[in-house]
Design a protein around this motif. Structure first.
Motif, PDB file in Angstrom:
ATOM      1  N   SER A 158       0.836  -1.212   0.000  1.00 24.83           N
ATOM      2  CA  SER A 158       0.000   0.000   0.000  1.00 24.83           C
ATOM      3  C   SER A 158       0.862   1.251   0.000  1.00 24.83           C
ATOM      4  CB  SER A 158      -0.928   0.020   1.221  1.00 24.83           C
ATOM      5  OG  SER A 158      -1.935  -0.946   1.098  1.00 24.83           O
ATOM      6  N   ARG A 159       1.903   1.242   0.809  1.00 19.89           N
ATOM      7  CA  ARG A 159       2.796   2.410   0.870  1.00 19.89           C
ATOM      8  C   ARG A 159       3.517   2.631  -0.463  1.00 19.89           C
ATOM      9  NH1 ARG A 159       5.166   1.950   7.002  1.00 19.89           N
ATOM     10  NH2 ARG A 159       3.254   2.674   8.000  1.00 19.89           N
ATOM     11  N   PHE A 178       3.772   5.856  -5.578  1.00 19.44           N
ATOM     12  CA  PHE A 178       3.590   5.996  -7.031  1.00 19.44           C
ATOM     13  C   PHE A 178       2.487   7.013  -7.329  1.00 19.44           C
ATOM     14  CE2 PHE A 178       5.415   1.581  -7.581  1.00 19.44           C
ATOM     15  CZ  PHE A 178       6.499   1.974  -8.338  1.00 19.44           C
ATOM     16  N   LEU A 179       1.335   6.840  -6.665  1.00 20.55           N
ATOM     17  CA  LEU A 179       0.191   7.704  -6.945  1.00 20.55           C
ATOM     18  C   LEU A 179       0.463   9.161  -6.588  1.00 20.55           C
ATOM     19  CD1 LEU A 179      -2.801   5.457  -5.830  1.00 20.55           C
ATOM     20  CD2 LEU A 179      -1.972   5.901  -8.151  1.00 20.55           C
ATOM     21  N   GLU A 180       1.111   9.396  -5.463  1.00 18.07           N
ATOM     22  CA  GLU A 180       1.409  10.779  -5.077  1.00 18.07           C
ATOM     23  C   GLU A 180       2.314  11.460  -6.095  1.00 18.07           C
ATOM     24  OE1 GLU A 180       2.894  10.438  -1.072  1.00 18.07           O
ATOM     25  OE2 GLU A 180       0.871  10.182  -0.240  1.00 18.07           O
ATOM     26  N   LYS A 181       3.311  10.735  -6.587  1.00 16.45           N
ATOM     27  CA  LYS A 181       4.202  11.294  -7.603  1.00 16.45           C
ATOM     28  C   LYS A 181       3.452  11.531  -8.914  1.00 16.45           C
ATOM     29  CE  LYS A 181       8.415   9.324  -5.679  1.00 16.45           C
ATOM     30  NZ  LYS A 181       9.443   8.281  -5.799  1.00 16.45           N
ATOM     31  N   GLU A 182       2.612  10.587  -9.284  1.00 18.26           N
ATOM     32  CA  GLU A 182       1.832  10.741 -10.515  1.00 18.26           C
ATOM     33  C   GLU A 182       0.872  11.923 -10.419  1.00 18.26           C
ATOM     34  OE1 GLU A 182       0.644   6.936 -12.786  1.00 18.26           O
ATOM     35  OE2 GLU A 182       0.979   6.232 -10.724  1.00 18.26           O
ATOM     36  N   GLU A 209       3.924   5.434 -14.482  1.00 16.40           N
ATOM     37  CA  GLU A 209       2.816   4.513 -14.729  1.00 16.40           C
ATOM     38  C   GLU A 209       3.348   3.112 -15.054  1.00 16.40           C
ATOM     39  OE1 GLU A 209      -1.234   4.166 -17.416  1.00 16.40           O
ATOM     40  OE2 GLU A 209       0.387   5.461 -18.119  1.00 16.40           O
ATOM     41  N   LYS A 210       4.385   3.067 -15.860  1.00 19.38           N
ATOM     42  CA  LYS A 210       5.010   1.781 -16.212  1.00 19.38           C
ATOM     43  C   LYS A 210       5.528   1.082 -14.950  1.00 19.38           C
ATOM     44  CE  LYS A 210       9.262   0.520 -18.155  1.00 19.38           C
ATOM     45  NZ  LYS A 210      10.435   0.956 -18.878  1.00 19.38           N
ATOM     46  N   ASN A 211       6.203   1.834 -14.093  1.00 18.13           N
ATOM     47  CA  ASN A 211       6.740   1.255 -12.855  1.00 18.13           C
ATOM     48  C   ASN A 211       5.631   0.804 -11.912  1.00 18.13           C
ATOM     49  OD1 ASN A 211       9.386   1.566 -13.694  1.00 18.13           O
ATOM     50  ND2 ASN A 211       9.607   3.570 -12.760  1.00 18.13           N
ATOM     51  N   ARG A 212       4.557   1.586 -11.820  1.00 16.62           N
ATOM     52  CA  ARG A 212       3.421   1.199 -10.984  1.00 16.62           C
ATOM     53  C   ARG A 212       2.816  -0.097 -11.500  1.00 16.62           C
ATOM     54  NH1 ARG A 212      -1.515   2.479 -12.345  1.00 16.62           N
ATOM     55  NH2 ARG A 212      -0.965   4.508 -13.213  1.00 16.62           N
ATOM     56  N   ASN A 213       2.659  -0.194 -12.811  1.00  9.62           N
ATOM     57  CA  ASN A 213       2.071  -1.398 -13.394  1.00  9.62           C
ATOM     58  C   ASN A 213       2.985  -2.620 -13.228  1.00  9.62           C
ATOM     59  OD1 ASN A 213      -0.336  -0.194 -14.115  1.00  9.62           O
ATOM     60  ND2 ASN A 213       0.394   0.391 -16.140  1.00  9.62           N
ATOM     61  N   LEU A 214       4.291  -2.408 -13.348  1.00  9.62           N
ATOM     62  CA  LEU A 214       5.229  -3.509 -13.095  1.00  9.62           C
ATOM     63  C   LEU A 214       5.131  -3.971 -11.644  1.00  9.62           C
ATOM     64  CD1 LEU A 214       8.404  -2.300 -15.060  1.00  9.62           C
ATOM     65  CD2 LEU A 214       6.984  -4.318 -15.565  1.00  9.62           C
ATOM     66  N   PHE A 215       4.993  -3.011 -10.722  1.00 12.38           N
ATOM     67  CA  PHE A 215       4.849  -3.352  -9.311  1.00 12.38           C
ATOM     68  C   PHE A 215       3.567  -4.142  -9.080  1.00 12.38           C
ATOM     69  CE2 PHE A 215       3.370  -2.378  -4.985  1.00 12.38           C
ATOM     70  CZ  PHE A 215       4.413  -2.943  -4.266  1.00 12.38           C
ATOM     71  N   LEU A 216       2.469  -3.702  -9.692  1.00 11.92           N
ATOM     72  CA  LEU A 216       1.207  -4.440  -9.553  1.00 11.92           C
ATOM     73  C   LEU A 216       1.370  -5.882 -10.027  1.00 11.92           C
ATOM     74  CD1 LEU A 216      -1.564  -1.917 -10.703  1.00 11.92           C
ATOM     75  CD2 LEU A 216      -1.394  -3.037  -8.465  1.00 11.92           C
ATOM     76  N   SER A 217       2.029  -6.057 -11.165  1.00 10.29           N
ATOM     77  CA  SER A 217       2.273  -7.408 -11.680  1.00 10.29           C
ATOM     78  C   SER A 217       3.102  -8.225 -10.698  1.00 10.29           C
ATOM     79  CB  SER A 217       3.008  -7.350 -13.016  1.00 10.29           C
ATOM     80  OG  SER A 217       2.165  -6.908 -14.035  1.00 10.29           O
ATOM     81  N   ALA A 218       4.120  -7.590 -10.131  1.00 13.62           N
ATOM     82  CA  ALA A 218       5.022  -8.287  -9.215  1.00 13.62           C
ATOM     83  C   ALA A 218       4.309  -8.764  -7.953  1.00 13.62           C
ATOM     84  CB  ALA A 218       6.195  -7.382  -8.847  1.00 13.62           C
ATOM     85  N   ASN A 260      -8.225  -1.026   4.830  1.00  9.89           N
ATOM     86  CA  ASN A 260      -7.818   0.366   5.063  1.00  9.89           C
ATOM     87  C   ASN A 260      -7.111   0.987   3.852  1.00  9.89           C
ATOM     88  OD1 ASN A 260      -8.789   0.230   7.744  1.00  9.89           O
ATOM     89  ND2 ASN A 260      -6.876  -0.749   8.377  1.00  9.89           N
ATOM     90  N   SER A 261      -7.650   0.742   2.678  1.00 12.67           N
ATOM     91  CA  SER A 261      -7.050   1.315   1.474  1.00 12.67           C
ATOM     92  C   SER A 261      -7.831   2.539   0.984  1.00 12.67           C
ATOM     93  CB  SER A 261      -6.970   0.255   0.369  1.00 12.67           C
ATOM     94  OG  SER A 261      -8.272  -0.156  -0.009  1.00 12.67           O
ATOM     95  N   ASP A 262      -8.627   3.144   1.880  1.00 13.55           N
ATOM     96  CA  ASP A 262      -9.474   4.269   1.481  1.00 13.55           C
ATOM     97  C   ASP A 262      -8.664   5.456   0.959  1.00 13.55           C
ATOM     98  OD1 ASP A 262     -11.641   2.766   2.233  1.00 13.55           O
ATOM     99  OD2 ASP A 262     -11.959   3.808   4.135  1.00 13.55           O
ATOM    100  N   LYS A 263      -7.602   5.814   1.661  1.00 13.89           N
ATOM    101  CA  LYS A 263      -6.787   6.956   1.225  1.00 13.89           C
ATOM    102  C   LYS A 263      -6.139   6.651  -0.117  1.00 13.89           C
ATOM    103  CE  LYS A 263      -3.160  10.145   2.388  1.00 13.89           C
ATOM    104  NZ  LYS A 263      -1.837  10.303   2.875  1.00 13.89           N
TER     105      LYS A 263
END
Length: 162
Positions: free
Chosen positions: A8-9, A14-18, A62-71, A90-93
């Motif tokens: 989650s962190r 990733f999301l904050e930077k994006e 975005e590419k790195n976030r997607n690679l992380f999701l895959s991992a 607790n993934s609301d934020k």
């Protein structure tokens, strides 16, 4: 720290930077729209490289976030993000940031579409002006190599000062 919290962190990072980059892109698109509306094309020379730089950074994140999701076992797309939210307590934020990113992205996409229309309109005007200028002679050029007009609209004698 458990894996779900660490994941989650990482996604939050990733999301904050994006989000920061998408806001920058959105602002650049606003500036571009103002320049296009005011017909100040010369100012695009500074906006366009900045916009391209921000876009490259967004694509990389975005590419790195997607690679992380895959991992971590999720599909590398929006569906994977939704599946992660559903499986994580607790993934609301995190989900709020995801929705914020999607909203900013949608706004930027609409601004980019509008800017494309403005550019097309300006190109059409420029082409029309060129066509009008080129209609004045059959050769498409109003002036000869000597810099004199090829249009001899005066017949007979010129002006005689005397």
């Amino acid at each position: 720290m458990n894996d779900a919290l660490a994941n989650s962190r990482k996604l939050q990072d990733f999301l904050e930077k994006e989000i920061v980059l998408m806001r920058s892109l959105d602002q650049l698109l606003i500036e571009e729209q103002i320049v296009l509306t005011n017909n100040e094309a010369e100012k695009l020379g500074t906006i366009t490289p900045e916009k391209n730089n921000v876009l490259m950074q967004i694509v990389e994140l975005e590419k790195n976030r997607n690679l992380f999701l895959s991992a971590i076992g999720y599909t590398p797309d929006a569906r994977g993000m939704q599946d992660f939210f559903a499986a994580t307590e607790n993934s609301d934020k995190l989900e709020d940031n995801w929705k914020n990113l999607l909203s900013i992205s949608s706004d930027a996409q609409e601004k980019n579409r509008t800017n494309g229309l403005l550019i097309s309109r300006q190109l059409s005007r420029n082409q029309s002006a060129l066509n009008i200028l080129q209609q004045n002679t059959q050769t498409g050029s109003m002036y000869g190599a000597d810099g004199q007009s090829k249009n001899n609209s005066t017949t007979g004698r010129g002006i005689i000062a005397g």
